[in-house]
Design a protein around this motif. Structure first.
Motif, PDB file in Angstrom:
ATOM      1  N   GLU A 136     -10.431  -3.787  -3.894  1.00 47.41           N
ATOM      2  CA  GLU A 136     -10.314  -2.783  -2.816  1.00 47.41           C
ATOM      3  C   GLU A 136     -11.676  -2.031  -2.993  1.00 47.41           C
ATOM      4  O   GLU A 136     -12.410  -1.814  -3.736  1.00 47.41           O
ATOM      5  CB  GLU A 136      -9.100  -2.018  -3.005  1.00 47.41           C
ATOM      6  CG  GLU A 136      -7.933  -2.863  -3.067  1.00 47.41           C
ATOM      7  CD  GLU A 136      -7.600  -3.380  -1.479  1.00 47.41           C
ATOM      8  OE1 GLU A 136      -7.731  -2.830  -0.440  1.00 47.41           O
ATOM      9  OE2 GLU A 136      -7.477  -4.804  -1.687  1.00 47.41           O
ATOM     10  N   SER A 137     -12.093  -1.258  -1.817  1.00 47.40           N
ATOM     11  CA  SER A 137     -12.967  -0.343  -1.768  1.00 47.40           C
ATOM     12  C   SER A 137     -12.879   0.643  -2.717  1.00 47.40           C
ATOM     13  O   SER A 137     -11.984   1.348  -2.995  1.00 47.40           O
ATOM     14  CB  SER A 137     -12.937   0.400  -0.469  1.00 47.40           C
ATOM     15  OG  SER A 137     -13.819   1.241  -0.325  1.00 47.40           O
TER      16      SER A 137
ATOM     17  N   VAL B  23       1.002  -1.116  -0.085  1.00 49.13           N
ATOM     18  CA  VAL B  23       0.000  -0.073  -0.054  1.00 49.13           C
ATOM     19  C   VAL B  23       1.088   1.270   0.078  1.00 49.13           C
ATOM     20  O   VAL B  23       1.690   1.526   1.005  1.00 49.13           O
ATOM     21  CB  VAL B  23      -0.941  -0.040   1.165  1.00 49.13           C
ATOM     22  CG1 VAL B  23      -1.675   1.473   1.369  1.00 49.13           C
ATOM     23  CG2 VAL B  23      -1.904  -1.190   1.257  1.00 49.13           C
TER      24      VAL B  23
END
Lengths: 112, 115
Positions: B58-59, A101
């Motif tokens: 993913e969101s 991320v």
């Protein structure tokens, strides 16, 4: 995953040493610190990873203080080709099933 | 290490159409990841693709808009459906390879412009 904070941008002249600091106050015990580099029009590439103290490879050094709440990527004697975005990431090592991320990164501009 | 190739490297598409991006890896990997990078921005994870099962999104990303295929351990496709100018981005695929250090490798990206 621990939140990271790093400068948005930095400028440097060729031949200078560049230090980019990343703050990660909420780093967990099993977290590692990893830096990636992204040149324009390319995908990011791994530079260096460490857990504590100092790690050095042919590209950079990574300094991690005892409390591990921050880390510093050091690029010795930068050249124009080091102009890139540098990302600091903090998280546990895993089995290959957990993607990275990315935060905002630091845009380094090297000037002649 | 892993070498990743993507096709096409870039494309210009009209709104309302769809584009399928291919990702090929030179070794077998369990998971493949798809990211989007909008101009001047960082990378945003779209989905994780595991061979033999549906991708995990993913969101903010849905299968109808970004269907993904993962027919084998070295290949994946991402389709950007019913495109609008907001879909103009670089799309990157990525894999993680275990060695002494777990490293994630990225493809060169597909630069998509929607007009």
């Amino acid at each position: 995953l621990a939140k990271t904070t790093q400068p948005i941008s930095m400028d440097s002249y060729e031949g200078q040493e560049v230090n980019i600091t990343c703050s990660h106050n909420n780093i967990a015990t099993n977290d590692y610190i990893t830096w990636y580099q992204q040149f324009p029009s390319q995908g990011p590439r791994f530079i260096i990873q460490g857990y504590k103290t100092k790690v050095t490879n042919e590209v950079a050094s990574l300094f991690i203080p005892a409390d591990r709440k921050s880390s510093t990527l050091s690029l010795p004697r930068v050249s124009l080709s080091d102009t890139a975005v540098y990302y600091c990431l903090v998280g546990p090592l895993n089995s290959g099933n957990t993607p990275l991320v990315f935060g905002k990164g630091t845009r380094l501009s090297v000037i002649a | 290490s892993a070498v990743i190739s993507q096709k096409p490297s870039r494309d210009i598409c009209q709104r309302g159409t769809s584009l399928t991006i291919q990702c090929q890896v030179d070794s077998q990997v369990t998971m493949m990841f798809w990211y989007r990078q909008q101009p001047g921005q960082s990378l945003t994870l779209i989905a994780t693709a595991n061979q033999g099962s549906e991708a995990t999104y993913e969101s903010g990303f849905v299968i109808d808009k970004f269907p993904i295929s993962r027919p084998n351990l070295t290949f994946s496709t991402l389709t950007v459906s019913n495109m609008s100018p907001e879909d103009s981005s670089i799309y990157l695929c990525s894999v993680e390879v275990a060695g002494g250090v777990y490293e994630q490798y990225f493809g060169p990206g597909t630069r998509l412009t929607v007009t």
